[in-house]
Design a protein around this motif. Structure first.
Motif, short mmCIF file in Angstrom:
data_model
loop_
_atom_site.label_atom_id
_atom_site.label_comp_id
_atom_site.label_asym_id
_atom_site.label_seq_id
_atom_site.Cartn_x
_atom_site.Cartn_y
_atom_site.Cartn_z
N LEU A 374 51.37 52.77 27.55
CA LEU A 374 50.14 52.90 26.87
C LEU A 374 50.10 50.58 26.38
O LEU A 374 49.11 50.27 26.16
CB LEU A 374 50.19 53.28 25.45
N GLU A 375 51.40 50.02 26.59
CA GLU A 375 51.35 49.08 25.87
C GLU A 375 51.08 48.27 27.30
O GLU A 375 49.94 47.45 26.85
CB GLU A 375 52.93 48.37 25.66
N ASN A 376 51.48 48.57 28.38
CA ASN A 376 51.69 47.80 29.48
C ASN A 376 49.65 48.40 29.83
O ASN A 376 49.22 46.97 30.17
CB ASN A 376 51.83 48.20 30.78
N THR A 377 48.97 49.00 29.91
CA THR A 377 47.46 49.49 29.79
C THR A 377 46.53 48.78 29.33
O THR A 377 45.22 47.88 29.67
CB THR A 377 47.18 51.01 30.06
N LYS A 378 47.14 48.62 27.85
CA LYS A 378 46.24 47.48 26.56
C LYS A 378 46.51 46.64 27.38
O LYS A 378 45.34 45.42 26.67
CB LYS A 378 47.39 47.91 25.21
N LEU A 379 47.45 45.48 27.90
CA LEU A 379 47.18 44.36 28.45
C LEU A 379 46.51 43.65 29.63
O LEU A 379 46.13 43.31 29.57
CB LEU A 379 48.52 44.49 29.00
N GLU A 380 46.96 45.53 29.86
CA GLU A 380 45.88 45.65 31.30
C GLU A 380 43.79 45.22 31.38
O GLU A 380 43.22 45.01 31.40
CB GLU A 380 45.85 46.73 31.94
N MET A 381 44.07 46.10 29.80
CA MET A 381 41.88 46.63 29.11
C MET A 381 40.99 45.20 28.34
O MET A 381 40.48 45.54 28.74
CB MET A 381 42.21 47.88 29.23
N PHE A 382 42.21 44.98 27.61
CA PHE A 382 41.88 44.50 27.29
C PHE A 382 41.74 42.50 27.04
O PHE A 382 40.93 41.93 25.93
CB PHE A 382 42.57 44.34 25.56
N GLN A 383 42.49 42.06 27.86
CA GLN A 383 42.20 40.92 28.01
C GLN A 383 40.50 40.22 29.17
O GLN A 383 40.18 40.54 29.92
CB GLN A 383 43.10 40.38 28.78
N ASP A 384 40.06 38.71 29.15
CA ASP A 384 39.26 38.63 29.82
C ASP A 384 39.94 37.92 31.00
O ASP A 384 41.14 37.93 31.32
CB ASP A 384 38.38 37.32 29.26
N GLN A 385 38.64 38.41 32.41
CA GLN A 385 39.05 38.08 33.05
C GLN A 385 39.29 36.44 34.26
O GLN A 385 38.21 35.75 33.97
CB GLN A 385 38.23 38.58 34.00
N VAL A 386 39.78 36.51 34.96
CA VAL A 386 39.73 35.11 35.81
C VAL A 386 39.67 35.36 37.04
O VAL A 386 40.30 36.78 37.34
CB VAL A 386 40.99 34.51 35.97
N PHE A 387 38.80 35.25 38.11
CA PHE A 387 38.62 35.44 39.22
C PHE A 387 39.39 34.30 40.29
O PHE A 387 39.35 33.26 40.10
CB PHE A 387 37.01 35.59 39.55
N CYS A 388 40.43 35.31 40.96
CA CYS A 388 41.04 33.91 42.85
C CYS A 388 40.81 34.73 43.29
O CYS A 388 40.65 35.90 43.62
CB CYS A 388 42.30 34.02 42.01
N PHE A 389 41.13 34.01 44.78
CA PHE A 389 41.06 34.88 46.21
C PHE A 389 42.16 34.08 46.98
O PHE A 389 43.24 33.36 46.70
CB PHE A 389 39.72 33.47 46.84
N THR A 390 42.35 34.85 48.21
CA THR A 390 43.55 34.89 48.72
C THR A 390 43.02 34.11 49.92
O THR A 390 42.32 33.79 49.73
CB THR A 390 44.00 36.49 49.15
#
Length: 714
Positions: A374-390
């Protein structure tokens, strides 16, 4: 409540091929099953499953989902059985009802662990069929719409908080913004009632004052676009109370400082018209720097596509404008339901918009328990996004603040585990560097690399943190087992026996262990004493124990220095099963002793360390250890030097140059005292062994700028 024929007509309106008989049978079955049951509001209980089905029709879902909405509480709250559901309505609907039922049972628990377990089960259920989540979201929305009838305020708050923390973010990840907005506002009113009432009151006042203003802005935008040949529909949309409150909290602004409470939408026919409309808007009005976002060329992970811009618009007002096509608008409002593929009989589970679900399953696999998941998933879902490229141009979406290590784990778990370095836009950077929008990231890998425990301090994604923690747990256990085996082997030799792991089989139950490795891990961790285990295996050895008296410190040091039955220190990663003491910084070549610490394993000290005096009265914690290093190994250890240098230009440079020329690597440097003539400095140097450090000390003493140098103690 809508009537039976109205429900069927709603479904047939968007799905002419819907199974009318199936819908009618489910309606009647659910109504009869719930019978005279009633809700907290006093309404017939059947109004709830009917309300859920009605919400699902607004999402234009398939017949199986609507039927599941009607039946989702029958197994839990009536005498109906799952076998009965499958017999009457088929296996597919039976599985969907079963998935929703299991989640409903878990929700009855208020304990935090059950709350986390509930979410874990939800992710598992929706990974098999995502319609389980859609029905669950509709179920939660209808429950939130009637939550005010629940008398217990604490229960209302708990349900609302779970809605804010889990169900609203999941709806957002599904792209279902209309459902997300409703869930957030209903929950916001329960969790923060005063803030909700204040914002609603201010919005109501602005609405009365600014109705004409909004109409004027819409009319002017429409006229400007039409005059330039862009055919469109312009509308205004007030931001929700919760999104306003969250922005006020995030940016620490007062309500009066917000400039974009109204957002204006321009909906056009195709993608070309989107960019044409954007050009018209920017040519007529001043753009606000930093407010333009292109989610058409780089969609959000939930497949949301739109152009966002902020301008000083009509009547000199700062406004936010969203430009999208009609198809994009439908996806933005309904999310996954807007492009449903179950009509073709195949689940919609592939594509970039489902990457987040696969990442949740990865976290689930690596997490130690429900709370960590639950702790790790909250980290995954709640933050704004940055878009990076390979380097190949593939897009990777990450939370804001993500690092190259997060990027590596997002590409693949194995890429993360073997990451040794990174390049951002062609430049080599530290692994803890923060990524920004548009960065091209190249990960450097080595098969010899393993995840570092220090990575956990700076990674931000749940997947990276879960993988690192899993590696640490696995390595710690393996090392505790190795250390525990060495400790018990020494005790067996002392009694004249030959050790084998199967010797522990007879005492597994006594120590509540399932296998010998569990006992060994407890010994290595310091939770069990090796002598205690030997006494349990050979009860007659108790008489041979050391008498219960204080052993003089010099005798303990002499015993530890013999090294005949010493446990070899090799191949262990510091900071896991063993720890090198920070008071004396032992190095290969020093005479050493181990002190067993409950729950931490063994701390290694030099034999003459003053700290050992505090353990003189606990001889059972002393452990004979000795270095067993591979001379060809590239391992480095930290030695600490206390240096006095003259206060003149170039002295510090001389110090670092001498250390560097003698192949030492400075990992830390601290000035502890300064005067007119001299500086006292503590220097941590990475060296191979004690001889290496001695050579560096000798070279420093021969340097004119160095007044004195000694190995630091304490």
């Amino acid at each position: 409540m809508i009537r039976q024929f109205e429900l069927v007509e709603r479904v047939k309106a968007y799905d002419p091929g819907a199974d009318e008989d199936l819908l009618n049978r489910a309606y009647v079955f659910s109504m009869k099953a719930h019978g005279s049951q009633s809700r907290a509001s006093g309404d017939p209980y059947f109004s709830h499953p009917l309300g859920v089905a009605e919400i699902l029709t607004r999402l234009k879902l398939d017949s199986a989902s609507i039927v599941t909405g009607l039946l989702h509480d029958t197994v839990e709250d009536t005498e109906a059985t799952l076998d009965q559901i499958e017999g009457l309505f088929g296996t597919e609907i039976g599985q969907l009802v079963d998935g929703v039922t299991k989640l409903s049972r878990l929700e009855l628990q208020s304990d935090h662990t059950k709350h986390a377990e509930n979410f874990r089960k939800l992710v598992l259920a929706m990974s098999n069929d995502i319609r389980v989540l859609l029905v669950k979201l509709a179920d939660r929305l209808h429950n939130m719409q009637t939550i005010h009838y629940i008398k217990d305020p604490e229960k209302r708050r708990r349900i609302a908080l779970e809605t804010l923390e889990i169900y609203a973010p999941l709806a957002e990840r599904m792209g279902m913004h209309e459902i997300k907005d409703q869930l957030e506002n209903l929950a916001f009113a329960q969790v923060y009632p005063e803030a909700y009432a204040s914002i609603v009151q201010r919005l109501s006042f602005l609405r009365e004052q600014g109705t004409d203003l909004a109409d004027q802005i819409i009319a002017e935008l429409g006229a400007v676009l039409t005059d330039d040949g862009v055919q469109c529909t312009v509308s205004g949309r007030e931001k929700t109370p919760y999104s306003i409150w969250r922005k006020m909290q995030k940016k620490r602004m007062e309500f009066e400082q917000l400039s974009d409470i109204m957002a204006f939408r321009i909906i056009v026919d195709d993608v070309t018209a989107c960019y044409q409309g954007l050009g018209v808007i920017h040519s007529h009005y001043s753009m606000i720097p930093g407010r333009f976002k292109d989610y058409i060329s780089t969609p959000k992970p939930n497949n949301y596509r739109s152009l966002h811009t902020g301008v000083i618009g009509p009547l000199r007002h700062r406004i936010e404008i969203q430009i999208r096509t009609y198809d994009m608008h439908e996806v933005a409002e309904l999310g996954v339901a807007a492009h449903w593929q179950y009509k073709q009989g195949r689940p919609l589970m592939e594509g970039r918009q489902y990457r987040w679900l696969r990442e949740l399953l990865d976290i689930l696999e690596h997490a130690a328990g429900p709370e960590e998941f639950l702790e790790n998933t909250k980290l995954e879902m709640f933050q704004d996004q940055v878009f990076c490229f390979t380097p190949k141009g593939d897009l990777i979406a990450l939370p804001r603040g993500a690092t190259p290590v997060d990027f590596a784990y997002a590409v693949h778990t194995e890429v993360g585990n073997t990451c040794v370095g990174a390049k951002i836009n062609g430049r080599i950077v530290p692994l803890r560097s923060e990524l920004h929008n548009g960065d091209q990231v190249e990960i450097v890998n080595s098969r010899a690399q393993t995840p570092s425990p220090t990575w956990e301090r700076f990674v931000v994604t749940g997947k990276a943190r879960a993988c690192i923690r899993r590696f640490i747990r696995t390595q710690q256990r393996a090392q505790y087992i190795e250390l525990g085996r060495a400790m018990i082997q020494k005790e067996f030799q002392h009694e004249g026996y030959e050790y084998a792991d199967k010797s522990l089989d007879g005492v597994l139950k006594k120590f509540k262990a399932e296998e010998p490795e569990d006992v060994l891990a407890q010994i290595g961790e310091g939770m069990l004493g090796a002598r205690e285990v030997v006494n349990a295996i050979f009860p007659g050895t108790r008489a041979k124990q050391v008498p219960d008296k204080v052993v003089p410190l010099n005798r303990q040091r002499a015993k530890a220095a013999k090294g005949s039955t010493a446990i070899p220190i090799r191949g262990l990663i510091p900071g896991m099963a063993m720890h090198f003491a920070g008071c004396c910084h032992p190095l290969p070549g020093d005479r050493i002793v181990g002190i067993v610490t409950t729950g931490k394993g063994v701390t290694i000290h030099t034999i003459d360390c003053e700290t050992l005096e505090s353990f003189a009265e606990t001889p059972e914690r002393w452990l004979d250890v000795a270095w067993d290093q591979d001379p060809n190994a590239a391992d480095s250890h930290v030695g600490r030097l206390s240096v006095v240098i003259t206060n003149q230009p170039g002295s510090l440079g001389s110090l670092t140059t001498v250390i560097g020329k003698n192949l030492g690597n400075i990992s830390n440097l601290k000035i502890t005292n300064r005067s007119i003539d001299f500086f006292e400095v503590l220097v941590d140097v990475e060296v191979k062994d004690v001889r290496h450090l001695t050579n560096i000390i000798a070279a420093l003493r021969a340097t004119p700028a160095i007044s004195s140098v000694d190995r630091a103690r304490g």
